[in-house]
Design a protein around this motif. Structure first.
Motif, short mmCIF file in Angstrom:
data_model
loop_
_atom_site.label_atom_id
_atom_site.label_comp_id
_atom_site.label_asym_id
_atom_site.label_seq_id
_atom_site.Cartn_x
_atom_site.Cartn_y
_atom_site.Cartn_z
N ARG A 137 -25.42 -40.17 -12.38
CA ARG A 137 -26.86 -39.91 -12.47
C ARG A 137 -27.25 -39.16 -13.75
NH1 ARG A 137 -30.20 -42.35 -10.83
NH2 ARG A 137 -31.57 -41.04 -9.59
N THR A 138 -26.46 -38.21 -14.20
CA THR A 138 -26.86 -37.44 -15.38
C THR A 138 -26.00 -37.70 -16.61
OG1 THR A 138 -25.47 -35.52 -14.80
CG2 THR A 138 -27.72 -35.57 -13.92
N VAL A 214 -27.52 -29.91 -18.43
CA VAL A 214 -27.59 -30.45 -17.08
C VAL A 214 -27.66 -29.29 -16.09
CG1 VAL A 214 -26.41 -31.78 -15.28
CG2 VAL A 214 -26.35 -32.58 -17.65
N ARG A 236 -31.33 -32.54 -18.16
CA ARG A 236 -31.46 -33.27 -16.90
C ARG A 236 -31.27 -32.31 -15.74
NH1 ARG A 236 -28.06 -34.28 -21.00
NH2 ARG A 236 -26.34 -35.30 -19.88
N ILE A 238 -30.68 -32.27 -11.86
CA ILE A 238 -30.30 -33.15 -10.77
C ILE A 238 -30.56 -32.43 -9.44
CG2 ILE A 238 -27.86 -32.48 -11.00
CD1 ILE A 238 -28.95 -35.97 -9.91
N ILE A 263 -34.04 -35.69 -11.78
CA ILE A 263 -33.31 -36.81 -11.19
C ILE A 263 -32.90 -36.45 -9.77
CG2 ILE A 263 -31.25 -38.28 -11.42
CD1 ILE A 263 -31.26 -37.50 -14.43
#
Length: 327
Positions: A137-138, A214, A236, A238, A263
């Motif tokens: 996802r990241t 992240v 990002r 998550i 995300i």
């Protein structure tokens, strides 16, 4: 067989009862295992409260992952044999906090030989979630900075080890000195105690003002808000869950102005949409475990009789690291 059961919803200490129940029988495509170890996970607390997205009919047995020894096979099962040591997710309403459990073949995997029963039992949900979050996802890259909230918890501790294995610099956020020490043992490069330190200032200082590339957030609430204040350009965030109890209401204009991504990850959906991705992830996790790059760090190994108290402490937020029950 003995099994912990929830007959009415509420706090784990109040509603869990250790009962004698009829032995299970595996159906087509299922296998029955003797439970060797079953870790406590926050979803187990939410199941007891009736707050999890999956709501099994009452009465049910919590325990969403386990390590077990196969004792019987249902029709059509061909990937496993009696005597195999396996890990994975039991089929609710019959969870892992029992002497026996039934598992779907698709949700069952060979237990890594490099891990003992307790360690292997904790390799499923937390490490699968962490791997999907950071790699699928990241797309965490070597040299990037990863910020992990609740870094001494089940999924958080997995994310710390997986981040280090991926070549990232890892910052772990915890609550209290015991959890801080546990996080250092996991390998975090910087540990922040949210009770005594300013998360935003500490992250910016560690990254020279850049911020985290992240952010791994299983907490929500104030943790999410602080993340938006120390996220890097093209960072990002998550979103894993909301263990803090508050679901954030993100300001999308802020994501636009600071050029970062929000995300979501619901790992369980991959069982319906891309089972092969889960199978491939298990192969990769087994490889990393064999190389010593990851290893669930078990803080408490408890008897089956201690499930109610252990889950209660997990719900209170007073546990440190992974708790595993071994019948």
């Amino acid at each position: 067989m003995k099994a912990w059961r929830v007959n009415e919803l509420g706090e784990p200490r109040d509603v869990l009862r250790l009962e004698e129940v009829v032995d299970l029988v595996p159906g087509p495509g299922q296998l029955m295992v003797r439970v060797l170890a079953a870790p406590a996970n926050f979803p187990d607390v939410l199941l007891c409260r009736g707050e999890y997205q999956i709501k099994p009919p009452l009465p049910f047995t919590p325990g969403v992952e386990l390590c077990g020894e196969v004792v019987a096979l249902g029709d059509g099962v061909n990937r496993f044999a009696v005597g195999d040591r396996v890990i994975g997710n039991p089929s609710l309403p019959g969870g892992g906090f029992a002497e026996l459990a039934v598992m779907e073949e698709a949700n069952t995997f060979p237990a890594p030989a490099s891990l003992d029963d307790a360690e292997a039992s904790a390799l499923s949900i937390g490490y699968q979630t962490g791997w999907f979050a950071l790699h699928r996802r990241t797309q965490l890259r070597p040299g990037e900075t990863l910020l992990v909230h609740a870094a001494a918890g089940g999924v958080g501790s997995a994310a710390v080890q997986l981040g280090k294995a991926a070549g990232a610099r890892v910052i772990g956020v915890v609550g209290g000195p015991d959890k801080a020490e546990y996080c250092r043992r996991l390998g975090a490069d910087l540990v922040i105690d949210r009770h005594t330190e300013d998360i935003v200032a500490a992250v910016k200082d560690f990254t020279g003002g850049r911020g985290a590339d992240v952010v791994f957030d299983p907490v929500g609430g104030d943790a999410y808000t602080k993340s938006t204040k120390c996220i890097a350009f093209e960072g990002r965030i998550i979103v894993i869950g909301f263990a803090g109890g508050t679901i954030p209401q993100p300001a999308l204009n802020h994501a636009l102005i600071k050029n970062y991504s929000i995300i979501g990850l619901h790992w369980g959906l991959y069982k319906a949409y891309n089972q092969q991705a889960i199978d491939d992830c298990h192969v990769e996790l087994t490889r990393l475990a064999a190389e010593g790059a990851i290893k669930p760090l078990i803080s408490e190994r408890l008897a089956l009789a201690e499930v109610a108290d252990g889950l209660g402490r997990l719900g209170d937020g007073t546990t440190v690291g992974r708790i595993v029950f071994q019948p």
